[in-house]
Design a protein around this motif. Structure first.
Motif, short mmCIF file in Angstrom:
data_model
loop_
_atom_site.label_atom_id
_atom_site.label_comp_id
_atom_site.label_asym_id
_atom_site.label_seq_id
_atom_site.Cartn_x
_atom_site.Cartn_y
_atom_site.Cartn_z
N ILE A 429 -28.87 6.93 48.54
CA ILE A 429 -28.71 5.89 47.94
C ILE A 429 -29.35 4.76 49.01
O ILE A 429 -30.09 3.94 48.53
N LYS A 430 -29.11 4.80 50.29
CA LYS A 430 -29.67 4.04 51.18
C LYS A 430 -31.16 4.06 51.20
O LYS A 430 -31.87 2.98 51.20
N TYR A 431 -31.71 5.09 51.56
CA TYR A 431 -33.13 5.51 51.36
C TYR A 431 -33.72 5.09 50.07
O TYR A 431 -34.65 4.23 50.19
N ALA A 432 -33.02 5.20 49.05
CA ALA A 432 -33.46 4.86 47.67
C ALA A 432 -33.62 3.21 47.59
O ALA A 432 -34.70 2.79 46.97
N THR A 433 -32.67 2.59 48.17
CA THR A 433 -32.51 1.15 48.15
C THR A 433 -33.54 0.67 48.81
O THR A 433 -34.21 -0.31 48.93
N THR A 434 -33.80 1.16 50.15
CA THR A 434 -34.59 0.68 50.97
C THR A 434 -36.25 0.79 50.68
O THR A 434 -37.01 -0.13 50.81
N ALA A 435 -36.40 2.06 49.79
CA ALA A 435 -37.62 2.04 49.25
C ALA A 435 -38.02 1.16 48.34
O ALA A 435 -39.21 0.49 48.16
N GLN A 436 -37.14 0.76 47.32
CA GLN A 436 -37.22 -0.33 46.47
C GLN A 436 -37.39 -1.83 46.96
O GLN A 436 -38.09 -2.54 46.34
N LYS A 437 -36.76 -1.82 48.25
CA LYS A 437 -36.98 -3.13 48.77
C LYS A 437 -38.28 -3.54 49.71
O LYS A 437 -38.71 -4.41 49.82
N GLU A 438 -38.70 -2.32 50.43
CA GLU A 438 -39.51 -2.41 51.45
C GLU A 438 -40.96 -1.89 50.94
O GLU A 438 -42.05 -2.35 51.81
N LEU A 439 -40.94 -1.09 50.09
CA LEU A 439 -42.39 -0.28 49.72
C LEU A 439 -42.81 -0.95 48.31
O LEU A 439 -41.95 -1.47 47.52
N LYS A 440 -44.15 -1.27 48.16
CA LYS A 440 -44.44 -1.73 46.77
C LYS A 440 -44.64 -0.56 45.97
O LYS A 440 -45.84 0.20 46.21
N LEU A 441 -43.75 -0.63 44.89
CA LEU A 441 -43.81 0.56 44.11
C LEU A 441 -44.46 -0.04 42.64
O LEU A 441 -44.28 -1.09 42.10
N ASN A 442 -44.99 1.03 42.01
CA ASN A 442 -45.40 0.59 40.58
C ASN A 442 -44.12 1.01 39.63
O ASN A 442 -43.15 1.27 40.23
N ASP A 443 -44.36 0.79 38.44
CA ASP A 443 -43.39 0.86 37.55
C ASP A 443 -42.77 2.15 37.35
O ASP A 443 -41.51 2.40 37.25
N GLN A 444 -43.59 3.29 37.34
CA GLN A 444 -43.39 4.75 37.18
C GLN A 444 -42.50 4.87 38.37
O GLN A 444 -41.43 5.67 38.42
N GLN A 445 -42.78 4.60 39.61
CA GLN A 445 -42.23 4.87 40.87
C GLN A 445 -40.68 4.29 40.86
O GLN A 445 -39.92 4.82 41.35
N ILE A 446 -40.39 3.03 40.21
CA ILE A 446 -39.38 2.20 40.41
C ILE A 446 -38.62 2.99 39.37
O ILE A 446 -37.35 3.36 39.52
N LYS A 447 -39.10 3.48 38.09
CA LYS A 447 -38.40 4.31 37.12
C LYS A 447 -37.71 5.54 37.75
O LYS A 447 -36.53 6.18 37.51
N THR A 448 -38.54 6.20 38.73
CA THR A 448 -38.29 7.35 39.07
C THR A 448 -37.24 7.36 40.00
O THR A 448 -36.23 8.17 40.28
N ILE A 449 -37.20 6.25 41.00
CA ILE A 449 -36.10 6.06 41.85
C ILE A 449 -34.84 5.65 41.24
O ILE A 449 -33.83 6.10 41.62
N LEU A 450 -34.99 5.00 40.16
CA LEU A 450 -33.70 4.68 39.46
C LEU A 450 -33.13 6.12 38.62
O LEU A 450 -31.83 6.12 39.00
N ASP A 451 -33.94 6.83 38.12
CA ASP A 451 -33.56 8.06 37.89
C ASP A 451 -32.73 9.04 38.79
O ASP A 451 -31.72 9.48 38.55
N ILE A 452 -33.45 8.94 40.19
CA ILE A 452 -32.75 9.57 41.00
C ILE A 452 -31.21 9.23 41.40
O ILE A 452 -30.32 9.78 41.82
#
Length: 586
Positions: A429-452
């Motif tokens: 959860i910590k790494y997923a949240t950090t990725a959402q905050k610090e990396l520039k993700l596209n819509d598909q990447q955001i959805k994938t992390i939400l699924d995780i």
């Protein structure tokens, strides 16, 4: 404390040099500008690493010749072997590429980095480079202020090249003026002793600058100005190659064991190549003279001859190492051993190096979640049913498994949760949240992390349901009530069937067939949650169970269907997509 003292000492030494030799300021400023240009170049090319570059490097690692070629080609273009090293360490830490594939990229990067020497010797020192640098800086700065990441990346690349060439200009100017006051060539040391001394100096300079390319540019400009002898310059170039291993070692500190193995390979390659080059320095120098004569490089054009020497000994190093890649890989696997208890309380794939790129963090999160699911969660559910997981994974009929599994395993689900699940779940959860905050993700990447994140929440919910179910299953084994035992055995049979299909879904090549079965079972579980169990209703009507047992059976009936539904949901989220990891990075 030692690192801080060394840093302060270097600053003090630099201050003394700047104070004592006024003309040294120009050289020092040139080095600083060149290093800043390389930082901008690396930042600029990072804008292109989210898709094409990552995909090229990932897909090029299935064959050794392809990984070496890709490493050389990409490094020559982006002028940064350190960026390729960081990508390789990040990918191997996330499980995206194999160790041998990563080794191939590192070997190729060493060949690719020789392009810097050709760029400086053949271009930067032959024309008035400052005139070309200025337009690059102007257009680069304009583009770097744009909002679109690609345009911003282009701007940083142009500005980086501008500063790179401007740095070479100032370094050359500084050495030209500096030689009127101090002639560094008088400190030249001939013979093999000089080779060893200057190789050591090259290691020290590269360790300080943290860039073999910057060291090579410094060597070439000093050589061009006649401040160092050609023979000593060759030794400095060898030392610079060995010194760059410090960057790889430092980059591996935040990675997992796989990343450290790759850094180890980098270290071995550069040290072996350096030793061979030192031993053969004079034969190689004669070879350079012969090739230079054949391709019309002037006998006194020592900068181009140094670039040629740099390319030859790096290529020779790769040719020497290729036959021993497999033994090297085996040695690294033995030397850097995985901790035996790592699966208990530490993440296997998550580390700071995977946070460099969207593709690597998504891959690491998925692999970590899969690992948690197929080990800890699968074990909790199986043992919570008082069934051994080996039986579930066998070909034995489920009816026979239930019949023979009539002993209470006395499992402590809370204990397993705190030992094997809680910490890893928290890290995911910590790494997923950090990725959402610090990396520039596209819509598909955001959805994938939400699924995780959803999949991991479902796993925790499954454990809670199993904890409640386990108490009553264990109780039913000790009760003298055949009707209750029959109901709980029915519950166990349902979940065991789902666990087996999920196991086959993960392992079998015919996953589509099992995916259809799971979809049917999930739909059935959802419908069961909405309706009561007819057999339990019958037991109540015929007064075969008391109110307390009826209440437990109804609650556990719901628990069983929730467990089934969520087990399948997690399996679909984690295993239902084929290789989306870097596709999501496009």
């Amino acid at each position: 404390m030692i690192k801080k003292s060394v840093f302060i000492g270097l600053l003090a030494a630099l201050a003394v040099l700047l104070y004592k030799y006024a003309n040294f300021k120009t050289i020092a400023a040139g080095i600083a500008i060149l290093l800043f240009g390389m930082v901008l170049l690396e930042e600029g090319f990072k804008a292109f690493t989210k898709g094409p570059l990552q995909n090229i490097l990932k897909k090029a690692t299935d064959k050794l010749y392809k990984s070496i070629t890709a490493g050389a080609f990409v490094t020559a273009i982006i002028q940064s072997s350190s960026l390729v090293s960081v990508i390789a360490i990040s990918f191997i830490s996330a499980g995206l590429i194999s160790l041998s594939g990563g080794i191939g990229l590192i070997f190729g990067a060493n060949i690719g980095t020789t392009a810097t020497a050709w760029l400086v010797a053949g271009f930067g020192l032959k024309i008035k480079i400052a005139a070309l640098a200025m337009p690059m800086l102007i257009f680069g700065i304009i583009f770097s202020f744009q909002k679109k990441p690609i345009l911003k990346g282009v701007g940083n690349v142009l500005a980086g090249l501008g500063f790179f060439f401007l740095g070479i200009h100032y370094m050359k100017e500084g050495f030209d003026v500096f030689k009127d006051y101090v002639d560094l060539s008088q400190y030249a040391v001939s013979g093999f002793l000089g080779v060893l001394i200057y190789a050591g100096l090259g290691i020290i300079i590269t360790t300080i600058l943290q860039s073999s390319s910057a060291t090579l540019a410094l060597i070439l400009t000093a050589l061009s100005a006649g401040q160092i002898e050609y023979e000593n310059a060759l030794a400095l170039a060898i030392g610079a190659n060995v010194g760059t291993t410090i960057t790889a070692v430092l980059g591996s500190l935040g990675s997992n064991i796989a990343g450290r193995r790759l850094a180890g390979a980098h270290f071995v390659f550069n040290v072996v190549t350096g030793i061979v080059a030192l031993i053969l320095i004079y034969p190689l120098a004669h070879l350079v003279n012969s090739i230079s004569e054949a391709i019309n490089i002037a006998a006194t054009d020592y900068t181009l001859k140094l670039a040629l020497f740099h390319t030859i000994f790096n290529t020779l190093g790769v040719l020497i190492m290729i036959p021993i890649i497999k033994p090297l890989e085996q040695a690294l696997l033995k030397f850097f051993k995985e901790q035996k208890d790592k699966d208990i309380d530490e993440p296997k794939y998550l580390n700071t190096s995977v946070l460099k790129f969207p593709g690597s963090i998504i891959s690491a999160l998925i692999n970590e979640s899969k690992y948690l699911y197929k080990n800890a969660v699968f074990e909790v559910v199986a043992h919570g049913l008082n069934i051994h997981r080996n039986d579930i994974e066998s070909n034995e009929k489920i009816k026979q498994i239930i019949k023979k599994s009539d002993k209470d395993l006395n499992i402590n689900i809370d204990d397993i949760y705190y030992k094997k699940v809680k910490n890893i779940y928290g890290e995911i959860i910590k790494y997923a949240t950090t990725a959402q905050k610090e990396l520039k993700l596209n819509d598909q990447q955001i959805k994938t992390i939400l699924d995780i994140k959803i999949a991991n929440r479902r796993m925790i919910e499954i454990i809670k349901h199993v904890r409640e179910l386990n108490k009553n299953i264990s109780l039913s084994l000790n009760l003298d009530n055949a009707f209750v035992l029959k109901e709980y055995n029915g519950f166990r049979k349902k979940i065991t069937k789902v666990l087996r299909i999920i196991y086959l879904f993960r392992k079998s090549e015919e996953s589509e067939m099992y995916a259809i079965k799971l979809a049917h079972l999930k739909k059935e579980a959802k419908e069961n949650i909405r309706y009561s169990n007819k057999s339990i209703d019958k037991l109540i009507r015929e007064d075969l169970i008391n109110a307390e047992l009826a209440s437990s059976l109804f609650n556990d009936y719901t628990n069983v269907n929730e467990i089934i539904k969520k087990l399948i949901e997690v399996a679909e989220l984690l295993y239902g997509k084929t290789d989306t990891l870097l596709d999501n990075g496009d």
